[in-house]
Design a protein around this motif. Sequence first.
Motif, PDB file in Angstrom:
ATOM      1  N   THR A  22       0.922  -1.234  -0.047  1.00  0.00           N
ATOM      2  CA  THR A  22      -0.099  -0.059  -0.135  1.00  0.00           C
ATOM      3  C   THR A  22       0.892   1.264  -0.063  1.00  0.00           C
ATOM      4  OG1 THR A  22       0.001  -0.076   2.482  1.00  0.00           O
ATOM      5  CG2 THR A  22      -2.183  -1.048   1.236  1.00  0.00           C
ATOM      6  N   TYR A  23       2.031   1.110   0.407  1.00  0.00           N
ATOM      7  CA  TYR A  23       3.126   2.300   0.496  1.00  0.00           C
ATOM      8  C   TYR A  23       3.440   2.850  -0.803  1.00  0.00           C
ATOM      9  CZ  TYR A  23       6.786  -0.965  -0.317  1.00  0.00           C
ATOM     10  OH  TYR A  23       7.472  -1.816  -1.094  1.00  0.00           O
ATOM     11  N   VAL A  24       3.212   2.011  -1.873  1.00  0.00           N
ATOM     12  CA  VAL A  24       3.855   2.158  -3.068  1.00  0.00           C
ATOM     13  C   VAL A  24       3.352   3.521  -3.813  1.00  0.00           C
ATOM     14  CG1 VAL A  24       3.875   1.420  -5.662  1.00  0.00           C
ATOM     15  CG2 VAL A  24       4.476  -0.142  -3.900  1.00  0.00           C
ATOM     16  N   GLU A  25       2.333   3.812  -3.386  1.00  0.00           N
ATOM     17  CA  GLU A  25       1.609   5.187  -4.029  1.00  0.00           C
ATOM     18  C   GLU A  25       2.212   6.422  -3.639  1.00  0.00           C
ATOM     19  OE1 GLU A  25      -0.462   7.447  -6.581  1.00  0.00           O
ATOM     20  OE2 GLU A  25      -0.450   5.255  -6.649  1.00  0.00           O
ATOM     21  N   GLN A  26       2.866   6.278  -2.157  1.00  0.00           N
ATOM     22  CA  GLN A  26       3.414   7.216  -1.529  1.00  0.00           C
ATOM     23  C   GLN A  26       4.985   7.454  -2.262  1.00  0.00           C
ATOM     24  OE1 GLN A  26       1.911   9.481   0.712  1.00  0.00           O
ATOM     25  NE2 GLN A  26       0.290   8.158  -0.011  1.00  0.00           N
ATOM     26  N   LEU A  27       5.655   6.253  -2.625  1.00  0.00           N
ATOM     27  CA  LEU A  27       6.836   6.402  -3.297  1.00  0.00           C
ATOM     28  C   LEU A  27       6.919   6.991  -4.746  1.00  0.00           C
ATOM     29  CD1 LEU A  27       8.569   3.047  -2.178  1.00  0.00           C
ATOM     30  CD2 LEU A  27       9.209   5.594  -1.477  1.00  0.00           C
ATOM     31  N   ARG A  28       5.571   6.438  -5.494  1.00  0.00           N
ATOM     32  CA  ARG A  28       4.981   7.241  -6.767  1.00  0.00           C
ATOM     33  C   ARG A  28       5.212   8.669  -6.682  1.00  0.00           C
ATOM     34  NH1 ARG A  28       0.766   2.785  -7.762  1.00  0.00           N
ATOM     35  NH2 ARG A  28       1.984   1.020  -8.765  1.00  0.00           N
ATOM     36  N   LYS A  29       4.614   9.230  -5.543  1.00  0.00           N
ATOM     37  CA  LYS A  29       4.389  10.658  -5.458  1.00  0.00           C
ATOM     38  C   LYS A  29       5.918  11.412  -5.654  1.00  0.00           C
ATOM     39  CE  LYS A  29       0.246  10.767  -2.578  1.00  0.00           C
ATOM     40  NZ  LYS A  29      -0.255  11.372  -1.577  1.00  0.00           N
ATOM     41  N   LEU A  30       7.005  10.465  -5.224  1.00  0.00           N
ATOM     42  CA  LEU A  30       8.181  11.061  -5.189  1.00  0.00           C
ATOM     43  C   LEU A  30       8.685  11.085  -6.513  1.00  0.00           C
ATOM     44  CD1 LEU A  30       9.258  10.046  -1.624  1.00  0.00           C
ATOM     45  CD2 LEU A  30       9.282  12.269  -2.353  1.00  0.00           C
ATOM     46  N   GLY A  31       7.987  10.096  -7.340  1.00  0.00           N
ATOM     47  CA  GLY A  31       8.728   9.808  -9.004  1.00  0.00           C
ATOM     48  C   GLY A  31       9.202   8.507  -9.001  1.00  0.00           C
ATOM     49  N   ALA A  32       9.101   7.688  -7.969  1.00  0.00           N
ATOM     50  CA  ALA A  32       9.305   6.220  -8.370  1.00  0.00           C
ATOM     51  C   ALA A  32       8.584   5.547  -9.247  1.00  0.00           C
ATOM     52  CB  ALA A  32       9.197   5.644  -6.907  1.00  0.00           C
ATOM     53  N   ARG A  33       9.349   4.970 -10.223  1.00  0.00           N
ATOM     54  CA  ARG A  33       8.455   4.192 -11.176  1.00  0.00           C
ATOM     55  C   ARG A  33       8.262   2.750 -10.630  1.00  0.00           C
ATOM     56  NH1 ARG A  33      10.915   3.846 -16.115  1.00  0.00           N
ATOM     57  NH2 ARG A  33      12.806   3.594 -15.069  1.00  0.00           N
ATOM     58  N   ILE A  34       7.152   2.345 -10.001  1.00  0.00           N
ATOM     59  CA  ILE A  34       7.025   0.924  -9.462  1.00  0.00           C
ATOM     60  C   ILE A  34       5.457   0.689  -9.942  1.00  0.00           C
ATOM     61  CG2 ILE A  34       6.694  -0.279  -7.480  1.00  0.00           C
ATOM     62  CD1 ILE A  34       8.063   2.061  -5.986  1.00  0.00           C
ATOM     63  N   GLU A  35       5.581  -0.292 -10.511  1.00  0.00           N
ATOM     64  CA  GLU A  35       4.111  -1.162 -10.839  1.00  0.00           C
ATOM     65  C   GLU A  35       3.640  -2.393 -10.185  1.00  0.00           C
ATOM     66  OE1 GLU A  35       4.844  -2.475 -14.962  1.00  0.00           O
ATOM     67  OE2 GLU A  35       5.843  -0.862 -15.367  1.00  0.00           O
ATOM     68  N   THR A  36       2.528  -2.486  -9.685  1.00  0.00           N
ATOM     69  CA  THR A  36       2.397  -3.735  -8.763  1.00  0.00           C
ATOM     70  C   THR A  36       1.374  -4.529  -9.805  1.00  0.00           C
ATOM     71  OG1 THR A  36       0.353  -2.544  -8.023  1.00  0.00           O
ATOM     72  CG2 THR A  36       2.548  -2.422  -6.733  1.00  0.00           C
ATOM     73  N   ASN A  37       0.937  -5.723  -9.165  1.00  0.00           N
ATOM     74  CA  ASN A  37      -0.018  -6.802  -9.887  1.00  0.00           C
ATOM     75  C   ASN A  37      -1.208  -7.080  -9.292  1.00  0.00           C
ATOM     76  OD1 ASN A  37       0.746  -8.110  -7.397  1.00  0.00           O
ATOM     77  ND2 ASN A  37       0.980 -10.220  -8.774  1.00  0.00           N
ATOM     78  N   GLY A  38      -1.626  -5.566  -8.527  1.00  0.00           N
ATOM     79  CA  GLY A  38      -2.729  -5.692  -7.733  1.00  0.00           C
ATOM     80  C   GLY A  38      -3.924  -5.221  -8.754  1.00  0.00           C
ATOM     81  N   GLU A  39      -5.143  -5.429  -8.189  1.00  0.00           N
ATOM     82  CA  GLU A  39      -6.379  -5.169  -8.828  1.00  0.00           C
ATOM     83  C   GLU A  39      -6.024  -3.591  -9.528  1.00  0.00           C
ATOM     84  OE1 GLU A  39      -9.540  -5.064  -5.781  1.00  0.00           O
ATOM     85  OE2 GLU A  39      -8.834  -7.409  -5.338  1.00  0.00           O
ATOM     86  N   GLY A  40      -6.477  -3.810 -11.002  1.00  0.00           N
ATOM     87  CA  GLY A  40      -6.241  -2.611 -11.772  1.00  0.00           C
ATOM     88  C   GLY A  40      -4.934  -1.682 -11.635  1.00  0.00           C
ATOM     89  N   GLY A  41      -4.017  -2.764 -11.519  1.00  0.00           N
ATOM     90  CA  GLY A  41      -2.712  -2.132 -11.319  1.00  0.00           C
ATOM     91  C   GLY A  41      -2.347  -1.277 -10.056  1.00  0.00           C
ATOM     92  N   THR A  42      -3.183  -1.289  -9.148  1.00  0.00           N
ATOM     93  CA  THR A  42      -2.996  -0.862  -7.787  1.00  0.00           C
ATOM     94  C   THR A  42      -2.268  -1.886  -7.046  1.00  0.00           C
ATOM     95  OG1 THR A  42      -5.026  -1.465  -6.821  1.00  0.00           O
ATOM     96  CG2 THR A  42      -4.902   0.507  -8.084  1.00  0.00           C
TER      97      THR A  42
END
Length: 177
Positions: free
Chosen positions: A85-105
């Motif tokens: 769930t923390y990945v979205e916070q890292l994305r705000k900093l510009g991290a390029r991270i994909e997850t295999n969760g529902e709808g890419g979340t």
Amino acid sequence: DVVIRNVVPEHLDGVVHKLRDAGAEVFESDDAIRVWRQGPLRAVEVQAIHYPGFPTDLQTPFCALLTQARGESVLQERVFEDRFTYVEQLRKLGARIETNGEGGTAVHATRAYVHGPTPLQGTEVRALDLRSGIALIIAGLVAEGSTAIADFYHAERGYEDLTGRLRALGGELCPQE
């Protein structure tokens, strides 16, 4: 170049192995570990599993580290659901991270794909828990500009004198207003 004291290096075999795979130099003594790097970090695959494997609690800060590694790293969480769930916070900093969760979340995700190295940019983020707080601190220290971490207390509650230790390592920290 950091020395971590009062540890049992054998308890961190999985972490030491992955740090070395990523290009870090690691020296172990009886009750300390010294970690440094001379060259660029490399992408690795990490599978967070029960002890004695790679600890699930360190998957989160390791993800922040891997934003600076060359190539695509893969993190697989085998212990807890919704650990990404923390990945979205890292994305705000510009991290390029994909997850295999529902709808890419990150909802119900079991894997994260970290593309790096990525220049991170300071912004406002939120620590969701202790682990995400540490990941955001690492990412914020790497980021260009200032990073404001809301709910920083999550990280502070897990580490004695966290602010003092980060400052001793050269981190520039400002108290929250």
